[in-house]
Design a protein around this motif. Structure first.
Motif, PDB file in Angstrom:
ATOM      1  N   VAL A  95      42.628  35.837  38.512  1.00 49.99           N
ATOM      2  CA  VAL A  95      44.064  36.088  38.391  1.00 49.99           C
ATOM      3  C   VAL A  95      44.415  37.522  38.812  1.00 49.99           C
ATOM      4  CG1 VAL A  95      44.122  36.816  35.958  1.00 49.99           C
ATOM      5  CG2 VAL A  95      46.070  35.623  36.941  1.00 49.99           C
ATOM      6  N   ALA A  96      43.510  38.451  38.612  1.00 51.32           N
ATOM      7  CA  ALA A  96      43.794  39.838  38.976  1.00 51.32           C
ATOM      8  C   ALA A  96      43.845  40.032  40.488  1.00 51.32           C
ATOM      9  CB  ALA A  96      42.756  40.769  38.367  1.00 51.32           C
ATOM     10  N   ALA A  97      43.257  39.126  41.229  1.00 46.18           N
ATOM     11  CA  ALA A  97      43.296  39.226  42.680  1.00 46.18           C
ATOM     12  C   ALA A  97      44.515  38.524  43.263  1.00 46.18           C
ATOM     13  CB  ALA A  97      42.022  38.625  43.273  1.00 46.18           C
ATOM     14  N   SER A  98      45.297  37.855  42.434  1.00 50.45           N
ATOM     15  CA  SER A  98      46.485  37.125  42.899  1.00 50.45           C
ATOM     16  C   SER A  98      47.660  38.070  43.082  1.00 50.45           C
ATOM     17  CB  SER A  98      46.874  36.051  41.888  1.00 50.45           C
ATOM     18  OG  SER A  98      45.828  35.131  41.704  1.00 50.45           O
ATOM     19  N   ASP A  99      48.658  37.599  43.810  1.00 50.30           N
ATOM     20  CA  ASP A  99      49.866  38.404  43.970  1.00 50.30           C
ATOM     21  C   ASP A  99      50.774  38.193  42.758  1.00 50.30           C
ATOM     22  OD1 ASP A  99      52.243  36.351  45.401  1.00 50.30           O
ATOM     23  OD2 ASP A  99      50.163  35.693  45.151  1.00 50.30           O
TER      24      ASP A  99
ATOM     25  N   ARG B  80      53.030  45.120  37.029  1.00 51.31           N
ATOM     26  CA  ARG B  80      52.799  46.327  37.835  1.00 51.31           C
ATOM     27  C   ARG B  80      51.305  46.541  38.036  1.00 51.31           C
ATOM     28  NH1 ARG B  80      52.049  51.225  34.738  1.00 51.31           N
ATOM     29  NH2 ARG B  80      52.107  50.703  32.542  1.00 51.31           N
ATOM     30  N   ARG B  81      51.002  47.142  39.157  1.00 47.77           N
ATOM     31  CA  ARG B  81      49.608  47.383  39.543  1.00 47.77           C
ATOM     32  C   ARG B  81      49.035  48.517  38.697  1.00 47.77           C
ATOM     33  NH1 ARG B  81      45.582  44.904  41.940  1.00 47.77           N
ATOM     34  NH2 ARG B  81      46.645  44.349  43.830  1.00 47.77           N
ATOM     35  N   VAL B  82      47.853  48.298  38.165  1.00 55.73           N
ATOM     36  CA  VAL B  82      47.092  49.336  37.470  1.00 55.73           C
ATOM     37  C   VAL B  82      45.733  49.426  38.145  1.00 55.73           C
ATOM     38  CG1 VAL B  82      48.298  49.178  35.260  1.00 55.73           C
ATOM     39  CG2 VAL B  82      46.358  47.704  35.689  1.00 55.73           C
ATOM     40  N   ASP B  83      44.867  50.283  37.645  1.00 56.25           N
ATOM     41  CA  ASP B  83      43.596  50.609  38.296  1.00 56.25           C
ATOM     42  C   ASP B  83      42.823  49.400  38.801  1.00 56.25           C
ATOM     43  OD1 ASP B  83      44.032  53.270  37.904  1.00 56.25           O
ATOM     44  OD2 ASP B  83      42.928  53.345  36.018  1.00 56.25           O
ATOM     45  N   ASN B  84      42.483  48.500  37.926  1.00 50.67           N
ATOM     46  CA  ASN B  84      41.577  47.421  38.285  1.00 50.67           C
ATOM     47  C   ASN B  84      42.244  46.053  38.127  1.00 50.67           C
ATOM     48  OD1 ASN B  84      39.210  46.336  39.160  1.00 50.67           O
ATOM     49  ND2 ASN B  84      38.156  46.485  37.193  1.00 50.67           N
ATOM     50  N   GLY B  85      43.515  45.963  38.450  1.00 46.75           N
ATOM     51  CA  GLY B  85      44.210  44.684  38.318  1.00 46.75           C
ATOM     52  C   GLY B  85      45.706  44.881  38.121  1.00 46.75           C
ATOM     53  N   TRP B  86      46.275  44.155  37.151  1.00 49.45           N
ATOM     54  CA  TRP B  86      47.708  44.169  36.886  1.00 49.45           C
ATOM     55  C   TRP B  86      47.969  44.356  35.397  1.00 49.45           C
ATOM     56  CZ3 TRP B  86      50.686  44.040  41.153  1.00 49.45           C
ATOM     57  CH2 TRP B  86      50.155  43.476  42.312  1.00 49.45           C
ATOM     58  N   GLN B  87      49.128  44.934  35.098  1.00 49.00           N
ATOM     59  CA  GLN B  87      49.602  44.976  33.722  1.00 49.00           C
ATOM     60  C   GLN B  87      50.873  44.141  33.659  1.00 49.00           C
ATOM     61  OE1 GLN B  87      50.093  48.796  31.880  1.00 49.00           O
ATOM     62  NE2 GLN B  87      51.556  47.990  30.401  1.00 49.00           N
TER      63      GLN B  87
ATOM     64  N   LEU C 155      45.570  42.339  33.130  1.00 47.02           N
ATOM     65  CA  LEU C 155      44.904  41.300  33.917  1.00 47.02           C
ATOM     66  C   LEU C 155      43.925  42.017  34.848  1.00 47.02           C
ATOM     67  CD1 LEU C 155      48.122  39.311  34.837  1.00 47.02           C
ATOM     68  CD2 LEU C 155      46.606  38.908  32.920  1.00 47.02           C
ATOM     69  N   ARG C 156      42.664  42.020  34.471  1.00 48.13           N
ATOM     70  CA  ARG C 156      41.658  42.773  35.216  1.00 48.13           C
ATOM     71  C   ARG C 156      40.791  41.845  36.053  1.00 48.13           C
ATOM     72  NH1 ARG C 156      41.822  47.994  33.589  1.00 48.13           N
ATOM     73  NH2 ARG C 156      42.476  48.387  31.470  1.00 48.13           N
ATOM     74  N   ARG C 157      40.186  42.432  37.049  1.00 46.20           N
ATOM     75  CA  ARG C 157      39.272  41.665  37.905  1.00 46.20           C
ATOM     76  C   ARG C 157      38.082  41.182  37.085  1.00 46.20           C
ATOM     77  NH1 ARG C 157      41.466  42.195  42.678  1.00 46.20           N
ATOM     78  NH2 ARG C 157      42.392  44.154  43.315  1.00 46.20           N
ATOM     79  N   GLY C 158      37.664  39.969  37.354  1.00 47.06           N
ATOM     80  CA  GLY C 158      36.555  39.404  36.608  1.00 47.06           C
ATOM     81  C   GLY C 158      37.021  38.529  35.453  1.00 47.06           C
TER      82      GLY C 158
END
Length: 126
Positions: free
Chosen positions: A53-57, A85-92, A119-122
């Motif tokens: 989900v973190a890699a999704s738009d 909004r975009r944060v370091d390793n994904g979305w908030q 929402l972080r990668r992994g």
């Protein structure tokens, strides 16, 4: 010999019953608001645990979120209440909304709710 009265009078019983009834009525107005809030929190946690989900738009993330809310019949959260909004390793993802229910006459019960999820990668969502 004089006997003392024991127990509650009829008037006292009616007053206690009215107070309990009022609080039960207020509880019936508040329960759906908080039930919906816990549905929002549950949808956010479920979304955070979904892999990839973190890699999704943001549009896809929002669509997945509202699909989860649709299942729980949530009607007060609108797309304008959701900020991604975009944060370091994904979305908030922030969900902030207000619910207003009539109580008695011109008195309303207003609930303001805010939930945030990373929402972080992994898919760990921590």
């Amino acid at each position: 010999m004089r006997r003392t009265q024991r127990g509650i009078t009829l008037l006292g019983f009616i007053i206690v019953l009215a107070v309990i009834g009022f609080f039960a009525y207020v509880g019936m107005k508040l329960f759906p608001m908080y039930s919906e809030y816990y549905s929002v929190k549950s949808a956010l946690k479920g979304l955070a645990n979904e892999s990839g989900v973190a890699a999704s738009d943001p549009a896809r993330i929002q669509d997945l979120f509202f699909r989860r809310l649709y299942i729980s019949y949530s009607e007060n959260v609108k797309p304008q209440n959701v900020k991604i909004r975009r944060v370091d390793n994904g979305w908030q993802m922030d969900v902030q909304y207000e619910v207003r229910r009539p109580l008695i006459g011109n008195l309303d019960v207003v609930g303001k709710f805010h939930a945030t999820q990373m929402l972080r990668r992994g898919g760990d969502g921590v």
